[in-house]
Design an enzyme around this catalytic site. Structure first.
Site, PDB file in Angstrom:
ATOM      1  N   LYS A 256       0.836  -1.201   0.000  1.00  0.00           N
ATOM      2  CA  LYS A 256       0.000   0.000   0.000  1.00  0.00           C
ATOM      3  C   LYS A 256       0.878   1.262   0.000  1.00  0.00           C
ATOM      4  CE  LYS A 256      -3.906  -2.205   2.320  1.00  0.00           C
ATOM      5  NZ  LYS A 256      -4.937  -2.043   3.377  1.00  0.00           N
TER       6      LYS A 256
ATOM      7  N   TYR B  42     -12.381  -2.316  -3.640  1.00  0.00           N
ATOM      8  CA  TYR B  42     -12.880  -2.381  -2.269  1.00  0.00           C
ATOM      9  C   TYR B  42     -14.412  -2.346  -2.208  1.00  0.00           C
ATOM     10  CZ  TYR B  42      -8.255  -1.942  -0.054  1.00  0.00           C
ATOM     11  OH  TYR B  42      -6.977  -2.171   0.409  1.00  0.00           O
TER      12      TYR B  42
ATOM     13  N   ASN C 283      -1.947  -0.214   6.896  1.00  0.00           N
ATOM     14  CA  ASN C 283      -1.463  -1.527   7.354  1.00  0.00           C
ATOM     15  C   ASN C 283      -0.557  -2.223   6.337  1.00  0.00           C
ATOM     16  OD1 ASN C 283      -3.457  -2.210   5.581  1.00  0.00           O
ATOM     17  ND2 ASN C 283      -4.536  -3.620   6.951  1.00  0.00           N
TER      18      ASN C 283
ATOM     19  N   HIS D 194      -1.957  -5.384   1.243  1.00  0.00           N
ATOM     20  CA  HIS D 194      -3.254  -6.032   1.014  1.00  0.00           C
ATOM     21  C   HIS D 194      -2.996  -7.384   0.366  1.00  0.00           C
ATOM     22  CE1 HIS D 194      -7.334  -6.773  -0.428  1.00  0.00           C
ATOM     23  NE2 HIS D 194      -6.755  -7.195  -1.526  1.00  0.00           N
TER      24      HIS D 194
ATOM     25  N   GLU E 218      -9.358  -9.934  -8.204  1.00  0.00           N
ATOM     26  CA  GLU E 218      -8.381  -8.853  -8.017  1.00  0.00           C
ATOM     27  C   GLU E 218      -7.250  -8.933  -9.050  1.00  0.00           C
ATOM     28  OE1 GLU E 218      -7.465  -9.185  -3.816  1.00  0.00           O
ATOM     29  OE2 GLU E 218      -9.441  -8.430  -3.256  1.00  0.00           O
TER      30      GLU E 218
HETATM   31  P1  CMP Z   1      -7.262  -4.659   3.392  1.00  0.00           P
HETATM   32  O1  CMP Z   1      -6.766  -6.033   3.599  1.00  0.00           O
HETATM   33  O2  CMP Z   1      -6.651  -3.860   2.290  1.00  0.00           O
HETATM   34  O3  CMP Z   1      -8.840  -4.726   3.140  1.00  0.00           O
HETATM   35  C1  CMP Z   1      -9.730  -3.721   3.556  1.00  0.00           C
HETATM   36  C2  CMP Z   1      -9.048  -2.635   4.300  1.00  0.00           C
HETATM   37  O4  CMP Z   1      -9.881  -1.791   5.051  1.00  0.00           O
HETATM   38  C3  CMP Z   1      -8.147  -3.246   5.357  1.00  0.00           C
HETATM   39  O5  CMP Z   1      -7.054  -3.861   4.759  1.00  0.00           O
HETATM   40  C4  CMP Z   1      -7.832  -2.058   6.235  1.00  0.00           C
HETATM   41  O6  CMP Z   1      -6.673  -1.361   5.825  1.00  0.00           O
HETATM   42  C5  CMP Z   1      -9.045  -1.169   5.996  1.00  0.00           C
HETATM   43  N1  CMP Z   1      -9.797  -0.967   7.239  1.00  0.00           N
HETATM   44  C6  CMP Z   1     -10.401  -1.900   7.983  1.00  0.00           C
HETATM   45  N2  CMP Z   1     -10.989  -1.335   9.063  1.00  0.00           N
HETATM   46  C7  CMP Z   1     -10.726  -0.006   8.975  1.00  0.00           C
HETATM   47  C8  CMP Z   1     -11.039   1.114   9.794  1.00  0.00           C
HETATM   48  N3  CMP Z   1     -11.757   0.975  10.905  1.00  0.00           N
HETATM   49  N4  CMP Z   1     -10.599   2.327   9.408  1.00  0.00           N
HETATM   50  C9  CMP Z   1      -9.869   2.476   8.253  1.00  0.00           C
HETATM   51  N5  CMP Z   1      -9.554   1.441   7.441  1.00  0.00           N
HETATM   52  C10 CMP Z   1      -9.964   0.220   7.808  1.00  0.00           C
END
Ligand code: CMP
Length: 143
Positions: A9, A49, A112, A115, A126
């Site tokens: 990311k 998403y 985080n 993905h 995807e």
């Molecule tokens: P990802 O695996 O990319 O899939 C969905 C994403 O939503 C997840 O990782 C997080 O980065 C994001 N996400 C989940 N919960 C929250 C939250 N409470 N606030 C912001 N982003 C979120």
């Protein structure tokens, strides 16, 4: 052979973690089938998403994932979808085990680092969203 879609990311790219993350999957023994640095369009982010579109954080998620370059990848190997998820760690980096990518490098659930597809269906969806077939390379790799 099973394939998965993984993406460093914008926070991971900014923090120079692309090499470290690629190294982990290479060292594990998975095969890289495609990779590119790209900036995701608003439309692609919303499509990717889509399952989260009713969530309160959807706008924030789309804004963040389009905020700078991501490093999109396709990796191949036996059980690569679940193994890559294990190597990434829990979505919330503060709950992710040490030794996982999010456990070692992340601090917030939004930023985080990485993905990864969560099922064979999402992996197929995807990969097709992010890559043309012509961008994927098929080759023999020694174990
Ligand atoms: P990802 O695996 O990319 O899939 C969905 C994403 O939503 C997840 O990782 C997080 O980065 C994001 N996400 C989940 N919960 C929250 C939250 N409470 N606030 C912001 N982003 C979120």
């Amino acid at each position: 052979m099973e394939k998965t879609f993984l993406m460093v990311k914008p926070d991971g790219v900014q923090r120079n973690l692309v090499g470290e993350i690629v190294k982990r999957f290479e060292s594990k023994g998975f095969k890289l089938a495609g990779a590119k640095l790209m900036v995701i369009s608003d439309d692609l982010a919303k499509e990717h998403y889509g399952e989260h579109k009713e969530r309160p954080f959807f706008g924030e998620l789309v804004d963040f994932i389009t905020s700078g370059p991501v490093f999109a990848m396709v990796w191949e190997g036996e059980k690569v979808i679940t193994t890559a998820r294990d190597m990434m760690g829990k979505t919330n980096p503060l709950e992710a085990a040490a030794g996982t990518i999010r456990g070692d490098f992340g601090m917030t659930v939004g930023k985080n680092v990485i993905h990864g597809s969560d099922s064979p269906e999402s992996a197929e969806r995807e990969i097709n969203l992010f890559f043309d077939n012509s961008e994927l390379v098929s080759y023999e790799k020694q174990d």
